[in-house]
Design an enzyme around this catalytic site. Sequence first.
Site, PDB file in Angstrom:
ATOM      1  CE  LYS A 168      -3.795  -2.237   2.508  1.00 22.51           C
ATOM      2  NZ  LYS A 168      -4.563  -2.254   3.771  1.00 22.51           N
ATOM      3  CB  SER A 187      -1.315   0.661   8.457  1.00 18.78           C
ATOM      4  OG  SER A 187      -1.374  -0.072   9.657  1.00 18.78           O
ATOM      5  CG  ASP A 188      -3.465  -5.140   5.715  1.00 20.18           C
ATOM      6  OD1 ASP A 188      -4.220  -4.595   4.898  1.00 20.18           O
ATOM      7  OD2 ASP A 188      -3.642  -6.291   6.142  1.00 20.18           O
ATOM      8  CB  SER A 189      -5.101  -5.339  10.966  1.00 19.66           C
ATOM      9  OG  SER A 189      -4.588  -4.167  11.550  1.00 19.66           O
ATOM     10  CB  ALA A 249       2.194  -4.882   9.475  1.00 17.99           C
TER      11      ALA A 249
END
Length: 206
Positions: free
Chosen positions: A66, A82-84, A119
């Site tokens: 991203k 960011s990602d989860s 993250a």
Amino acid sequence: MSADNRDGLEGSGLILASGSASRKAMLEAAGVRFEVASPDVDERALEAEMADAEAEEIAQALAAAKAADVSALRPGIAVLGSDSLVEVEGRRFDKPESREQAAEHLRFFSGRTMTLHSAAALAQDGRIVWVGSDFARLRLRELSDAFIESYLDAEWPAVSYCVGVFRIEGPGVQLFSSVMGDQFTVLGMPLLQVLAALRERGLLPE
């Protein structure tokens, strides 16, 4: 890519490559100035390519993808992605695609422990310059079908954008009997690590 420049923040030197309301709220509450841009990343395709990888690695790769996507179009500006990801008993879960699937997820989560991996990554001129991550463990109480339906009556479709089908800052807190981990990680971003990385790069005062 679409961009949403907030008043007074043009030229701030940081772009958040995410439409997540909770991530925007975290940065705003921390006093970080930023713009918002939406990345064009096929998350499911990337996950499929990394099917044998650990959840933490996938979350980091998604965050990096991203950030890199937006950074390639905005040279000279730092971009935060960011990602989860949620993992329950070795099974990974994405955002629910329908209310029915959300109910299925909640029934599976009931009485189990969820590991939430969050993250973040910073990119500059299309190149990843920093990656960080953290995890939290959340124990779900036993959820009755009646509770699940009433919960989704109140929270759908808002939680369709949430991995794990919850907003911890809202009624989603009712799903859990205990939470072990950093509150920012649970909200979807390892914020303290992000702030440290921004300071190291001169984007926040020392």
